[in-house]
Scaffold this active site. Structure first.
Site, PDB file in Angstrom:
ATOM      1  N   THR A 196       8.219  17.956  -7.519  1.00 50.49           N
ATOM      2  CA  THR A 196       8.503  17.259  -8.776  1.00 50.49           C
ATOM      3  C   THR A 196       9.904  17.544  -9.282  1.00 50.49           C
ATOM      4  OG1 THR A 196       6.197  17.266  -9.369  1.00 50.49           O
ATOM      5  CG2 THR A 196       7.722  17.099 -11.190  1.00 50.49           C
ATOM      6  N   SER A 217       4.460  18.853  -2.368  1.00 50.00           N
ATOM      7  CA  SER A 217       4.047  20.115  -1.743  1.00 50.00           C
ATOM      8  C   SER A 217       2.613  20.091  -1.228  1.00 50.00           C
ATOM      9  CB  SER A 217       4.265  21.293  -2.680  1.00 50.00           C
ATOM     10  OG  SER A 217       3.301  21.329  -3.692  1.00 50.00           O
ATOM     11  N   THR A 228       5.152  22.224  -7.102  1.00 50.38           N
ATOM     12  CA  THR A 228       4.408  23.324  -7.729  1.00 50.38           C
ATOM     13  C   THR A 228       2.966  23.445  -7.238  1.00 50.38           C
ATOM     14  OG1 THR A 228       3.776  21.923  -9.593  1.00 50.38           O
ATOM     15  CG2 THR A 228       5.804  23.218  -9.827  1.00 50.38           C
ATOM     16  N   ASP A 229       2.436  22.378  -6.620  1.00 55.73           N
ATOM     17  CA  ASP A 229       1.008  22.409  -6.264  1.00 55.73           C
ATOM     18  C   ASP A 229       0.669  23.515  -5.258  1.00 55.73           C
ATOM     19  OD1 ASP A 229       0.626  20.311  -7.970  1.00 55.73           O
ATOM     20  OD2 ASP A 229       0.369  18.794  -6.430  1.00 55.73           O
TER      21      ASP A 229
HETATM   22  N1  ASP Z   1       2.677  17.135  -6.696  1.00 55.35           N
HETATM   23  C1  ASP Z   1       3.892  17.850  -6.958  1.00 55.35           C
HETATM   24  C2  ASP Z   1       4.200  18.758  -5.783  1.00 55.35           C
HETATM   25  O1  ASP Z   1       3.575  19.753  -5.628  1.00 55.35           O
HETATM   26  C3  ASP Z   1       3.740  18.648  -8.194  1.00 55.35           C
HETATM   27  C4  ASP Z   1       4.965  19.417  -8.615  1.00 55.35           C
HETATM   28  O2  ASP Z   1       5.892  19.657  -7.882  1.00 55.35           O
HETATM   29  O3  ASP Z   1       4.971  19.831  -9.795  1.00 55.35           O
HETATM   30  O4  ASP Z   1       5.065  18.430  -4.997  1.00 55.35           O
END
Ligand code: ASP
Length: 328
Positions: A11, A58, A91-92
């Site tokens: 993200t 991710s 972040t995932d």
């Molecule tokens: N879906 C995103 C990821 O993990 C969420 C994020 O980065 O906050 O790539």
């Protein structure tokens, strides 16, 4: 100070159709060079070089990329002219990549994972300041020897203990109960504690020559679990299973019988928990000595899977693996 940024997507590099859209967007679009243009003050902190390793959400992170990252980070940190590495990441699954690297990076130099909860195009995106802070942390002497760190939202976390605690809010990376290692406010990292488990330079794991990992699957415990998924995972080639049990890694008698049977076939069984905090103790309600099971200590199922994958590269002996779960 020379800091290298390795970008993998997420993200922090995400793009949405509107500046107020913070949940429906595409991850991993903005290249790292462009992201850095939005973080001008970095020039005073360190000389930055960057490399785009991947541009993925991710949830698409994978073992091949992990091995690539591990070799890349180890190679960079062996260079005298590199002082630290920052990795941008979705972040995932950020906590998984961070813990994996915590076990296989061979250096005391800082490695910091960073991401953002709001896409790069959002009003008040958290990406630029998070990235700035991650570089400040990677360039700081205080971060040396602390293992792979996770820095978002002005908090510094240990990769072993941190988890994503909220699906959408910025204040999401925490080590509930065990706590932050410290804060990073206005260019100043302040550490209050340090990780006590083996990591990085003190870790015995080495993936320099590893081509692939043994299959380890996670199973989620629930009422009246019939064990079918555990059997199916082993038929599919799993060499290890992490059971996210109820309470203290507990399970029904029916499930225990299925896992006992799979253990006697040579599958290593680790008992973790679906509860978000606390220790899974050895020989609690479940007799690990008799069953030859392993208790996951405080590792979440997703982190227990990583440690078990690395452990299985060296041994299938549940007692030796148990020792690793106490040490790492
Ligand atoms: N879906 C995103 C990821 O993990 C969420 C994020 O980065 O906050 O790539």
């Amino acid at each position: 100070m020379n800091i290298v940024i390795l970008a993998t997507g997420g993200t922090i590099a995400g793009v949405s159709g509107s500046a107020v859209d913070t949940t429906s967007y595409q991850s991993g679009i903005v290249p790292i060079d462009q992201m850095l243009q939005g973080v001008g003050p970095l020039e005073g902190i360190a000389a930055i070089t960057s490399e785009q390793i991947a541009q993925v959400d991710s949830s698409d992170m994978n073992h091949d990329l992990w091995l690539l990252l591990a070799r890349k980070v180890n190679g960079l940190l062996r260079q005298a002219d590199v002082d630290g590495v920052v990795i941008t990441h979705g972040t995932d699954t950020l906590e998984e990549t961070a813990y994996f690297l915590n076990l296989v990076v061979k250096s005391e130099k800082p490695v910091v994972l960073v991401g953002a909860m709001r896409p790069a195009t959002a009003l008040s995106s958290d990406g630029p300041l998070n990235l700035y802070n991650a570089v400040v942390l990677a360039a700081s002497p205080e971060a040396r020897g602390k293992g792979v760190l996770v820095a978002l939202n002005n908090a510094i976390n240990s990769s072993r203990d941190v988890t994503k605690t909220n699906t959408v809010l910025q204040d999401t990376f925490k080590a509930p109960e065990l706590g932050y290692l410290g804060y990073l406010i206005d260019n100043q990292p302040s550490f209050y504690r340090a990780p006590t488990r083996r990591h990085t330079a003190a870790s015995g794991f080495d993936v320099a020559d590893v081509g692939e990992f043994p299959q380890v699957d996670i199973l989620y415990g629930h009422v009246d679990d019939n064990g079918n998924l555990a059997r199916a995972a082993v038929r599919d080639g799993a060499k290890g299973l992490v059971y996210a049990g109820v309470g203290n890694g507990n399970m029904s008698e029916k499930m225990e019988k299925v896992l006992q049977e799979l253990q006697t076939q040579g599958v290593v069984i680790v008992r973790s928990t679906r509860v978000s905090n606390g220790i899974v103790t050895r020989n609690g309600a479940i007799n690990d000595d008799a069953n030859r099971f392993v208790a996951a200590d405080t590792l979440s199922p997703q982190k227990a899977r990583i440690l078990l994958m690395l452990a299985l590269l060296e041994t299938c002996d549940p007692l030796k693996i148990q020792k690793m779960f106490w040490e790492y």
